[in-house]
Design a protein around this motif. Structure first.
Motif, PDB file in Angstrom:
ATOM      1  N   ARG A  44      14.388 -26.536  25.587  1.00 47.58           N
ATOM      2  CA  ARG A  44      13.771 -25.219  25.809  1.00 47.58           C
ATOM      3  C   ARG A  44      14.779 -24.096  25.620  1.00 47.58           C
ATOM      4  NH1 ARG A  44      10.741 -28.429  29.511  1.00 47.58           N
ATOM      5  NH2 ARG A  44       8.509 -28.249  29.076  1.00 47.58           N
ATOM      6  N   GLU A  45      16.032 -24.357  26.015  1.00 46.84           N
ATOM      7  CA  GLU A  45      17.081 -23.336  25.850  1.00 46.84           C
ATOM      8  C   GLU A  45      17.269 -23.002  24.377  1.00 46.84           C
ATOM      9  OE1 GLU A  45      21.928 -23.119  26.192  1.00 46.84           O
ATOM     10  OE2 GLU A  45      20.849 -24.531  27.467  1.00 46.84           O
ATOM     11  N   VAL A  46      17.357 -24.023  23.539  1.00 42.24           N
ATOM     12  CA  VAL A  46      17.531 -23.801  22.114  1.00 42.24           C
ATOM     13  C   VAL A  46      16.282 -23.185  21.506  1.00 42.24           C
ATOM     14  CG1 VAL A  46      17.929 -24.929  19.887  1.00 42.24           C
ATOM     15  CG2 VAL A  46      19.253 -25.626  21.885  1.00 42.24           C
ATOM     16  N   SER A  47      15.107 -23.625  21.992  1.00 42.21           N
ATOM     17  CA  SER A  47      13.848 -23.163  21.406  1.00 42.21           C
ATOM     18  C   SER A  47      13.598 -21.678  21.619  1.00 42.21           C
ATOM     19  CB  SER A  47      12.680 -23.968  21.977  1.00 42.21           C
ATOM     20  OG  SER A  47      12.441 -23.625  23.333  1.00 42.21           O
ATOM     21  N   ARG A  48      14.259 -21.098  22.617  1.00 39.96           N
ATOM     22  CA  ARG A  48      14.096 -19.651  22.840  1.00 39.96           C
ATOM     23  C   ARG A  48      14.506 -18.846  21.605  1.00 39.96           C
ATOM     24  NH1 ARG A  48      16.328 -20.966  28.043  1.00 39.96           N
ATOM     25  NH2 ARG A  48      14.738 -20.800  29.664  1.00 39.96           N
ATOM     26  N   LEU A  49      15.402 -19.423  20.810  1.00 39.77           N
ATOM     27  CA  LEU A  49      15.903 -18.735  19.627  1.00 39.77           C
ATOM     28  C   LEU A  49      15.125 -19.092  18.371  1.00 39.77           C
ATOM     29  CD1 LEU A  49      19.719 -19.330  20.291  1.00 39.77           C
ATOM     30  CD2 LEU A  49      18.344 -17.328  20.929  1.00 39.77           C
ATOM     31  N   ALA A  50      14.211 -20.047  18.487  1.00 42.24           N
ATOM     32  CA  ALA A  50      13.489 -20.532  17.307  1.00 42.24           C
ATOM     33  C   ALA A  50      12.462 -19.517  16.841  1.00 42.24           C
ATOM     34  CB  ALA A  50      12.810 -21.860  17.617  1.00 42.24           C
ATOM     35  N   SER A  51      12.166 -19.569  15.549  1.00 43.12           N
ATOM     36  CA  SER A  51      11.163 -18.666  14.991  1.00 43.12           C
ATOM     37  C   SER A  51       9.773 -19.131  15.375  1.00 43.12           C
ATOM     38  CB  SER A  51      11.291 -18.640  13.462  1.00 43.12           C
ATOM     39  OG  SER A  51      10.986 -19.911  12.931  1.00 43.12           O
ATOM     40  N   ASP A  52       8.803 -18.260  15.134  1.00 41.37           N
ATOM     41  CA  ASP A  52       7.427 -18.586  15.484  1.00 41.37           C
ATOM     42  C   ASP A  52       6.852 -19.713  14.634  1.00 41.37           C
ATOM     43  OD1 ASP A  52       7.381 -16.682  17.462  1.00 41.37           O
ATOM     44  OD2 ASP A  52       6.546 -15.101  16.180  1.00 41.37           O
ATOM     45  N   HIS A  53       7.523 -20.054  13.525  1.00 40.69           N
ATOM     46  CA  HIS A  53       6.985 -21.139  12.702  1.00 40.69           C
ATOM     47  C   HIS A  53       7.548 -22.509  13.104  1.00 40.69           C
ATOM     48  CE1 HIS A  53      10.304 -20.275   9.471  1.00 40.69           C
ATOM     49  NE2 HIS A  53      10.739 -21.139  10.339  1.00 40.69           N
ATOM     50  N   THR A  54       8.109 -22.583  14.321  1.00 41.98           N
ATOM     51  CA  THR A  54       8.610 -23.857  14.831  1.00 41.98           C
ATOM     52  C   THR A  54       7.692 -24.373  15.938  1.00 41.98           C
ATOM     53  OG1 THR A  54      10.913 -23.268  14.353  1.00 41.98           O
ATOM     54  CG2 THR A  54      10.538 -25.031  15.951  1.00 41.98           C
ATOM     55  N   THR A  55       7.261 -25.630  15.811  1.00 40.11           N
ATOM     56  CA  THR A  55       6.401 -26.282  16.798  1.00 40.11           C
ATOM     57  C   THR A  55       7.096 -27.541  17.294  1.00 40.11           C
ATOM     58  OG1 THR A  55       4.421 -25.490  15.645  1.00 40.11           O
ATOM     59  CG2 THR A  55       4.125 -27.316  17.190  1.00 40.11           C
ATOM     60  N   VAL A  73      -0.478 -36.394  14.597  1.00 34.71           N
ATOM     61  CA  VAL A  73       0.214 -35.134  14.900  1.00 34.71           C
ATOM     62  C   VAL A  73       0.588 -34.409  13.607  1.00 34.71           C
ATOM     63  CG1 VAL A  73       2.354 -34.167  15.834  1.00 34.71           C
ATOM     64  CG2 VAL A  73       1.087 -35.878  17.138  1.00 34.71           C
ATOM     65  N   ILE A  74       1.168 -35.146  12.658  1.00 36.10           N
ATOM     66  CA  ILE A  74       1.595 -34.536  11.401  1.00 36.10           C
ATOM     67  C   ILE A  74       0.389 -34.001  10.629  1.00 36.10           C
ATOM     68  CG2 ILE A  74       2.642 -34.984   9.136  1.00 36.10           C
ATOM     69  CD1 ILE A  74       4.454 -37.031  10.544  1.00 36.10           C
ATOM     70  N   GLY A  75      -0.669 -34.796  10.546  1.00 32.35           N
ATOM     71  CA  GLY A  75      -1.856 -34.363   9.823  1.00 32.35           C
ATOM     72  C   GLY A  75      -2.476 -33.118  10.429  1.00 32.35           C
ATOM     73  N   SER A  76      -2.548 -33.067  11.749  1.00 32.56           N
ATOM     74  CA  SER A  76      -3.111 -31.885  12.417  1.00 32.56           C
ATOM     75  C   SER A  76      -2.278 -30.648  12.121  1.00 32.56           C
ATOM     76  CB  SER A  76      -3.174 -32.125  13.936  1.00 32.56           C
ATOM     77  OG  SER A  76      -4.008 -33.214  14.247  1.00 32.56           O
ATOM     78  N   TRP A  77      -0.961 -30.798  12.186  1.00 36.99           N
ATOM     79  CA  TRP A  77      -0.066 -29.661  11.934  1.00 36.99           C
ATOM     80  C   TRP A  77      -0.175 -29.187  10.488  1.00 36.99           C
ATOM     81  CZ3 TRP A  77       4.902 -29.449   9.315  1.00 36.99           C
ATOM     82  CH2 TRP A  77       5.596 -28.255   9.535  1.00 36.99           C
ATOM     83  N   LEU A  78      -0.225 -30.119   9.555  1.00 31.25           N
ATOM     84  CA  LEU A  78      -0.352 -29.728   8.151  1.00 31.25           C
ATOM     85  C   LEU A  78      -1.686 -29.029   7.879  1.00 31.25           C
ATOM     86  CD1 LEU A  78       1.112 -32.879   6.324  1.00 31.25           C
ATOM     87  CD2 LEU A  78       2.210 -30.649   6.625  1.00 31.25           C
ATOM     88  N   ILE A  84      -2.886 -29.459  17.780  1.00 30.81           N
ATOM     89  CA  ILE A  84      -2.376 -30.817  17.946  1.00 30.81           C
ATOM     90  C   ILE A  84      -2.812 -31.323  19.312  1.00 30.81           C
ATOM     91  CG2 ILE A  84      -0.306 -32.241  18.144  1.00 30.81           C
ATOM     92  CD1 ILE A  84       1.113 -30.245  16.308  1.00 30.81           C
ATOM     93  N   VAL A  85      -3.628 -32.359  19.296  1.00 29.55           N
ATOM     94  CA  VAL A  85      -4.093 -32.971  20.538  1.00 29.55           C
ATOM     95  C   VAL A  85      -3.847 -34.477  20.450  1.00 29.55           C
ATOM     96  CG1 VAL A  85      -5.830 -31.190  20.957  1.00 29.55           C
ATOM     97  CG2 VAL A  85      -6.430 -33.224  19.620  1.00 29.55           C
ATOM     98  N   ASP A  86      -4.028 -35.156  21.563  1.00 30.64           N
ATOM     99  CA  ASP A  86      -3.800 -36.589  21.602  1.00 30.64           C
ATOM    100  C   ASP A  86      -4.835 -37.342  20.770  1.00 30.64           C
ATOM    101  OD1 ASP A  86      -2.484 -38.965  22.780  1.00 30.64           O
ATOM    102  OD2 ASP A  86      -4.475 -39.288  23.638  1.00 30.64           O
ATOM    103  N   THR A 134       0.148 -37.423  23.399  1.00 33.14           N
ATOM    104  CA  THR A 134       0.806 -36.280  22.753  1.00 33.14           C
ATOM    105  C   THR A 134       0.456 -34.972  23.445  1.00 33.14           C
ATOM    106  OG1 THR A 134       0.808 -37.357  20.593  1.00 33.14           O
ATOM    107  CG2 THR A 134       1.008 -34.971  20.610  1.00 33.14           C
ATOM    108  N   ARG A 135       1.454 -34.128  23.576  1.00 37.44           N
ATOM    109  CA  ARG A 135       1.218 -32.752  24.013  1.00 37.44           C
ATOM    110  C   ARG A 135       2.216 -31.844  23.320  1.00 37.44           C
ATOM    111  NH1 ARG A 135       4.756 -31.381  28.451  1.00 37.44           N
ATOM    112  NH2 ARG A 135       5.900 -33.208  29.224  1.00 37.44           N
TER     113      ARG A 135
END
Length: 275
Positions: A214-225, A247-252, A257-259, A267-268
């Motif tokens: 979470r610490e690193v993710s604070r700096l991530a761009s909005d296109h990071t999931t 998960v990959i198919g839903s994101w693409l 993204i759900v279980d 998955t969450r």
């Protein structure tokens, strides 16, 4: 090219005078090819369970990087930047102008290097269990993490991994493992120039604790999931192919993204704090 199994063929492409082995699914029109990038000291064979499921939506390619699996040995151990350059040459040799990269473990920093070097060649990246960084240092600590992970993986994984590890050899292992543990994967993810999905397992001892993610993710761009698969260890591509491909198919497809209730694991999506 020779047929290896239903819907799949095998072939080789030349990179700097060396033959590189790859597996390829049947062509699918209208979708960018998906290229799977394997991890440390192992061939692409363990990525096949997930690749087979994703072959329904796009052409999938699973190479053995130079010096691994069924590909030719090189005279020296290729580091992560050199493997990224080799992957670009593999794409050139196969005539692939733009792809989706799905990396696992060491395949994640390799995929990130390709995206940073040639973002026009990479549409999106999926980073499954990215390895490298402070949490994997020093070498002794990383070895202990691997030992813990080995006990948590699907037992069938050993039949794939052990022959590959033995072929890769102790000298190559020492040189590359040391480099991989120093590679700042999470920090590189923050600066990814293309949309990026990171998938991590709750039982993966090589991943940093959630507070660090979470610490690193604070700096991530909005296109990071970031998605978490409960119950998965490091080799998610082998142990949880149904959940991972879902998960990959839903994101693409750009949907939530759900279980997948029909697959092992839960998955969450992690809610990332933004700076």
């Amino acid at each position: 090219m020779v047929e290896s199994s239903a819907g799949w063929t095998e072939g080789t492409v030349e990179v700097d005078g060396h033959k590189v082995f790859y597996r390829e699914s049947d062509p699918v029109d209208g979708a960018l090819p998906i290229v799977h990038v394997h991890g440390f000291a192992i061939s692409g064979a363990y990525l096949m369970p997930t690749a087979r499921l994703l072959a329904r939506r796009a052409t999938n390619l699973v190479p053995d990087l130079p010096g691994y699996g069924k590909s030719d040995n090189w005279e020296y151990t290729l580091g992560i930047p050199a493997l990224a350059l080799a992957l670009l040459k593999i794409l050139d040799g196969l005539g692939l102008d733009k792809v989706v990269l799905v990396g696992n473990s060491m395949g994640c920093p390799i995929s990130l290097e390709v995206a940073h070097a040639a973002p026009e060649r990479v549409d999106r990246i999926v980073l499954v269990s990215p390895a490298g960084g402070v949490h994997n240092q020093g070498l002794g600590r990383a070895v202990r993490q691997l030992a813990i992970d080995g006990a948590r993986e699907n037992r069938r994984m050993a039949k794939v991994a052990v022959p590959d590890y033995l072929r890769f050899g102790p000298v190559n292992t020492f040189h590359l493992f040391s480099e991989m543990t120093r590679f700042p994967s999470l920090e590189r993810l923050v600066k990814s120039p293309v949309p990026t999905l990171a998938v991590i397992g709750s039982k993966d001892p090589l991943m940093p604790p959630p507070v660090r993610v979470r610490e690193v993710s604070r700096l991530a761009s909005d296109h990071t999931t970031v998605a978490l698969i409960e119950g998965a260890a490091h080799a998610i591509n082998f142990s949880h192919p149904g959940e991972l491909s879902h998960v990959i198919g839903s994101w693409l497809d750009g949907i939530d993204i759900v279980d997948d209730p029909d697959s092992p694991g839960l998955t969450r999506v992690l809610q990332l704090p933004r700076s």
